[in-house]
Design an enzyme around this catalytic site. Structure first.
Site, PDB file in Angstrom:
ATOM      1  N   PRO A   3      -6.077   1.244  -0.467  1.00 64.70           N
ATOM      2  CA  PRO A   3      -5.665   1.592  -2.058  1.00 64.70           C
ATOM      3  C   PRO A   3      -5.643  -0.163  -2.135  1.00 64.70           C
ATOM      4  O   PRO A   3      -4.680  -0.956  -2.080  1.00 64.70           O
ATOM      5  CB  PRO A   3      -5.312   1.843  -2.322  1.00 64.70           C
ATOM      6  CG  PRO A   3      -4.825   2.701  -1.054  1.00 64.70           C
ATOM      7  CD  PRO A   3      -5.570   2.359  -0.866  1.00 64.70           C
ATOM      8  N   GLU A   4      -6.194  -0.606  -3.341  1.00 64.36           N
ATOM      9  CA  GLU A   4      -5.732  -2.233  -3.613  1.00 64.36           C
ATOM     10  C   GLU A   4      -4.473  -2.249  -5.204  1.00 64.36           C
ATOM     11  O   GLU A   4      -5.098  -0.771  -5.973  1.00 64.36           O
ATOM     12  CB  GLU A   4      -7.220  -2.993  -4.201  1.00 64.36           C
ATOM     13  CG  GLU A   4      -7.982  -3.549  -2.413  1.00 64.36           C
ATOM     14  CD  GLU A   4      -9.104  -3.991  -2.699  1.00 64.36           C
ATOM     15  OE1 GLU A   4      -8.986  -4.837  -3.243  1.00 64.36           O
ATOM     16  OE2 GLU A   4      -9.940  -3.717  -1.419  1.00 64.36           O
ATOM     17  N   LYS A  60       0.892  -4.183  -3.898  1.00 67.88           N
ATOM     18  CA  LYS A  60       0.204  -2.880  -3.458  1.00 67.88           C
ATOM     19  C   LYS A  60       1.350  -1.372  -3.625  1.00 67.88           C
ATOM     20  O   LYS A  60       0.517  -0.491  -2.928  1.00 67.88           O
ATOM     21  CB  LYS A  60      -0.848  -2.739  -2.446  1.00 67.88           C
ATOM     22  CG  LYS A  60      -1.708  -3.630  -2.268  1.00 67.88           C
ATOM     23  CD  LYS A  60      -2.645  -3.564  -1.061  1.00 67.88           C
ATOM     24  CE  LYS A  60      -3.989  -5.129  -0.921  1.00 67.88           C
ATOM     25  NZ  LYS A  60      -4.500  -5.147   0.026  1.00 67.88           N
ATOM     26  N   ARG A 109      -3.758   9.700   7.844  1.00 64.08           N
ATOM     27  CA  ARG A 109      -3.670   9.138   9.034  1.00 64.08           C
ATOM     28  C   ARG A 109      -2.045   8.473   9.722  1.00 64.08           C
ATOM     29  O   ARG A 109      -1.535   7.949  10.881  1.00 64.08           O
ATOM     30  CB  ARG A 109      -4.681   7.375   9.175  1.00 64.08           C
ATOM     31  CG  ARG A 109      -5.782   8.161   9.578  1.00 64.08           C
ATOM     32  CD  ARG A 109      -7.413   6.932   9.667  1.00 64.08           C
ATOM     33  NE  ARG A 109      -6.882   5.882  10.558  1.00 64.08           N
ATOM     34  CZ  ARG A 109      -7.668   5.503  10.185  1.00 64.08           C
ATOM     35  NH1 ARG A 109      -8.356   5.040   9.501  1.00 64.08           N
ATOM     36  NH2 ARG A 109      -7.676   4.459  11.577  1.00 64.08           N
ATOM     37  N   ARG A 257     -12.729  -8.961   8.913  1.00 57.84           N
ATOM     38  CA  ARG A 257     -13.357  -7.844   7.900  1.00 57.84           C
ATOM     39  C   ARG A 257     -14.824  -7.497   7.342  1.00 57.84           C
ATOM     40  O   ARG A 257     -15.142  -8.734   7.258  1.00 57.84           O
ATOM     41  CB  ARG A 257     -12.449  -8.071   6.593  1.00 57.84           C
ATOM     42  CG  ARG A 257     -11.296  -7.763   7.212  1.00 57.84           C
ATOM     43  CD  ARG A 257     -11.053  -6.603   7.218  1.00 57.84           C
ATOM     44  NE  ARG A 257     -10.967  -5.514   6.366  1.00 57.84           N
ATOM     45  CZ  ARG A 257      -9.798  -4.931   5.909  1.00 57.84           C
ATOM     46  NH1 ARG A 257      -8.708  -5.961   5.365  1.00 57.84           N
ATOM     47  NH2 ARG A 257     -10.390  -3.791   4.947  1.00 57.84           N
TER      48      ARG A 257
END
Ligand SMILES: [Zn+2]
Length: 267
Positions: A3-4, A60, A109, A257
């Site tokens: 999430p950003e 974040k 996770r 990335r």
């Protein structure tokens, strides 16, 4: 996808409506691994019976300021979710509130982090954060980019440089600015820097309006998906035609990335 800024801001605004002013009357721990500090017994004891007084977002990170003077910092990392009202069926930690409902912290996770601290400003995470796009002016952004030889996309994602942007919104803002993600930051013209800064802010604002992008695990506080994915111009669109020029959108690896871009539109 982590999430950003838009996803965490969405949750922050929803938390303000749902849980602000409510008391945490109990803490249910199904997996203590997400509690990074202090130990679980102290964590429970010091949270119980405190009222949620204020809710903040820094980059974040979510921060719940409590009536006890302590703050609960929540980092969702890769798969963290906050869900209200919850049912504790998938949660790692659930907070039982004075309205009888549960605020669930889910995290498939287990990379997420809960920290109960005296002063959130002293968190290492906070001290390493660069400014947020909404807190600076275009001129300041230009100064920040000057002299940076780093490729522009990894630089935008560096939280010490600018906080809140990750892989997804960096890719979208660069596409909208027609700038190649691999350009060295100090190679950008003043005009390009101004445009990039504007597109960063516009992209984030639009994503907040649509309650964020649900790619993997991110959901709104209600548990429903964010709506912004259908507005993505390049992220996740590898092999599909560019929405501007019909060239096939490419995916490469940059700074480790996955990076989506249009080789024709972005120079
Ligand atoms: Zn294109």
């Amino acid at each position: 996808m982590m999430p950003e800024l838009p996803e965490v801001e969405t949750i922050k605004r929803e938390l303000e409506k749902a849980v602000l002013g409510k008391k945490i009357i109990d803490v249910i721990i199904n997996n203590p691994r997400v509690i990074r500090e202090p130990n679980r017994d102290v964590f429970v004891k010091e949270i119980k019976n405190s009222v949620i007084k204020n809710i903040l977002r820094k980059g974040k990170l979510l921060i719940l300021e409590l009536s006890s003077g302590k703050s609960l910092a929540v980092h969702l990392k890769m798969t963290g979710q906050l869900v209200y009202p919850g049912d504790a069926s998938q949660s790692r930690v659930s907070f039982k509130l004075s309205d009888g409902k549960l605020l669930d912290f889910n995290d498939r996770r287990l990379f997420g982090e809960l920290r109960l601290v005296d002063d959130w400003k002293e968190l290492k995470f906070i001290q390493g954060l660069g400014p947020e796009p909404f807190d600076i002016e275009s001129d300041k952004f230009k100064v920040m980019l000057a002299g940076k030889k780093t490729k522009v996309k990894p630089l935008l994602m560096d939280q010490a440089f600018l906080s809140g942007i990750g892989n997804l919104y960096a890719a979208e803002a660069l596409f909208r600015s027609r700038i190649s993600p691999a350009r060295p930051a100090n190679d950008l013209t003043d005009k390009e820097k101004e445009l990039l800064f504007k597109e960063i802010k516009d992209t984030l604002k639009e994503a907040i309006q649509h309650k964020g992008s649900s790619i993997d695990q991110y959901v709104q506080l209600s548990g429903t998906a964010g709506d912004y994915v259908k507005y993505h111009k390049v992220y996740g669109r590898e092999g599909k035609p560019c929405l501007v020029c019909k060239t096939i959108v490419k995916r490469t690896s940059l700074g480790g990335r996955g990076t989506y871009f249009c080789p024709h539109c972005q120079k």
